[in-house]
Write an enzyme that holds these catalytic residues in place. Structure first.
Site, PDB file in Angstrom:
ATOM      1  N   GLU A  25      30.432  30.477  52.495  1.00  0.00           N
ATOM      2  CA  GLU A  25      31.742  30.722  53.106  1.00  0.00           C
ATOM      3  C   GLU A  25      31.644  30.944  54.619  1.00  0.00           C
ATOM      4  OE1 GLU A  25      34.396  33.235  50.483  1.00  0.00           O
ATOM      5  OE2 GLU A  25      32.463  33.619  49.536  1.00  0.00           O
ATOM      6  N   SER A 191      36.175  32.478  47.420  1.00  0.00           N
ATOM      7  CA  SER A 191      36.825  31.252  47.894  1.00  0.00           C
ATOM      8  C   SER A 191      36.721  30.104  46.907  1.00  0.00           C
ATOM      9  CB  SER A 191      36.250  30.831  49.250  1.00  0.00           C
ATOM     10  OG  SER A 191      36.542  31.779  50.242  1.00  0.00           O
ATOM     11  N   ASP A 304      44.434  39.875  42.880  1.00  0.00           N
ATOM     12  CA  ASP A 304      45.010  38.623  42.394  1.00  0.00           C
ATOM     13  C   ASP A 304      45.427  38.764  40.937  1.00  0.00           C
ATOM     14  OD1 ASP A 304      44.217  37.804  44.884  1.00  0.00           O
ATOM     15  OD2 ASP A 304      42.529  36.603  44.185  1.00  0.00           O
ATOM     16  N   ASN A 320      39.476  41.408  45.788  1.00  0.00           N
ATOM     17  CA  ASN A 320      38.651  40.937  46.896  1.00  0.00           C
ATOM     18  C   ASN A 320      38.669  41.987  47.998  1.00  0.00           C
ATOM     19  OD1 ASN A 320      37.678  39.553  49.242  1.00  0.00           O
ATOM     20  ND2 ASN A 320      38.210  37.596  48.302  1.00  0.00           N
ATOM     21  N   GLY A 324      40.439  36.683  53.229  1.00  0.00           N
ATOM     22  CA  GLY A 324      40.519  35.896  54.449  1.00  0.00           C
ATOM     23  C   GLY A 324      41.525  36.453  55.449  1.00  0.00           C
TER      24      GLY A 324
END
Length: 369
Positions: A25, A191, A304, A320, A324
């Protein structure tokens, strides 16, 4: 907020932004790091860009968009006291007030880097060593979340050794307990790297072998077959209840939410705020806070969810700890929907880092006393 720390110091806060890293990543982390540096308030912060190369070298760059060749190799000795970047060429060390690690994947959000900062007693943004490691490992995280009473999809965890010793048994267990279609996921990547959707038994072995090339442990998980949502969690530096934002709905234009869909403009529509029943949203927000607490997170997280609307069933997919921060990323957009813009979000995260460090130091001194 963080500017109060700057006032105590009598100068701007020196923020060491670590980006890049050794994982698959790397490119995503570059984009996240540059976005953060572009939004740090130059009146309050002195930005110190620290590029971690794919080989693991730390390069202190003269500017956020400088080329690696312009960087100066530095070391970070994990000794308690002042956080110093020591130049490899023997030059003058550079002090850092707080680190902002935005290195996604292994050697970045898996607890290794956080452990280094904790050993050095250096303030840093985000979750600590244990929380980062547990959250990064999907199998470990699911065990903790399940113990906290949170809803999860059925899954099987297998190691490379188990696969080699009895792949037929794995195939039979999968057929009996999971069914198709399903997803095969490396336990500790982000990701969507190394993740496969498998529609029939014929494709399972190939997917497992590829996932095992990214990690020694993989999950075989039931497909949700529902709507996909994200919720951003932001800690309160004053100790109040963490903010759980309005949700985002993820709508890939084709297929599922894989790496290409996440980071290619136009491949996915992200709807913020999501068009969702208020009661369902409240349940997800409450579960996001519970997951944040169960995994011992600090600063920030993105949780999520899957939602099977016809049955009213909510499932947590994952948490997470370092989502991002690019211009396309959902986390800063959801925080913005909650009324906190990007620069203020960074201020709050830095304030959380200083607050947690102060608590940690107080406990340390109490033990030593």
């Amino acid at each position: 907020m963080a500017d109060l720390q700057g006032h105590k110091l009598g100068r701007k806060i020196r923020v060491g932004v670590l980006f890049g890293g050794r994982s698959s990543e790397h490119e995503v982390s570059l984009a996240s790091g540059r976005a953060i540096m572009a939004h740090l308030d130059p009146e309050r912060h002195e930005t110190m860009p620290i590029l971690v190369t794919p080989e693991g070298k730390w390069l202190l760059l003269p500017g956020p968009v400088s080329a690696p060749s312009e960087g100066r190799e530095v070391f970070f000795p994990p000794t308690p006291g002042d956080a110093l970047l020591v130049p490899a060429d023997g030059g003058e060390p550079a002090g850092v007030d707080v680190f902002f690690p935005i290195i996604h994947g292994s050697h970045g959000e898996d607890g290794t880097l956080q452990g280094l900062f904790e050993l050095a007693e250096a303030p840093f943004v985000g979750s600590g060593c244990l929380s980062s490691a547990a959250s990064m490992d999907k199998a470990a995280a699911k065990a903790i979340l399940r113990a906290a009473g949170l809803p999860l999809l059925p899954s099987i965890t297998i190691t490379g050794e188990r696969w080699k010793a009895g792949r037929e048994a794995v195939l039979e267990e999968t057929e009996a307990d999971i069914g198709y279609p399903l997803f095969v996921k490396p336990s500790s990547t982000g990701s969507s790297v190394g993740i496969h959707r498998v529609e029939a038994a014929a494709g399972l072995a190939e997917a497992v072998v590829d996932a095992l090339s990214y990690d020694f442990k993989v999950l075989i998980e039931e497909e949700a077959r529902g709507r996909e949502f994200e919720c951003a969690v932001l800690e309160d530096p004053e100790g109040g209840e963490p903010l759980a934002t309005p949700l985002a709905e993820i709508l890939p234009r084709e297929g599922w939410y894989d790496y290409e869909a996440k980071y290619t403009p136009g491949k996915t529509e992200v709807v913020i705020p999501a068009d969702l029943d208020e009661g369902v949203m409240s349940r997800m927000q409450a579960q996001a806070r519970t997951a944040f607490a169960a995994l011992g997170c600090s600063g920030l997280a993105r949780v999520d969810f899957f939602y099977r609307e016809s049955r009213g069933e909510i499932y947590i997919n994952e948490l997470n700890t370092l989502p991002g921060f690019t211009e396309l990323s959902g986390y800063p957009k959801m925080i913005g929907e909650a009324g906190i813009d990007y620069p203020e979000m960074l201020e709050r995260l830095i304030a959380c880092a200083f607050a947690r460090h102060a608590r940690s130091q107080a406990r340390l001194f109490r033990r030593e006393g």
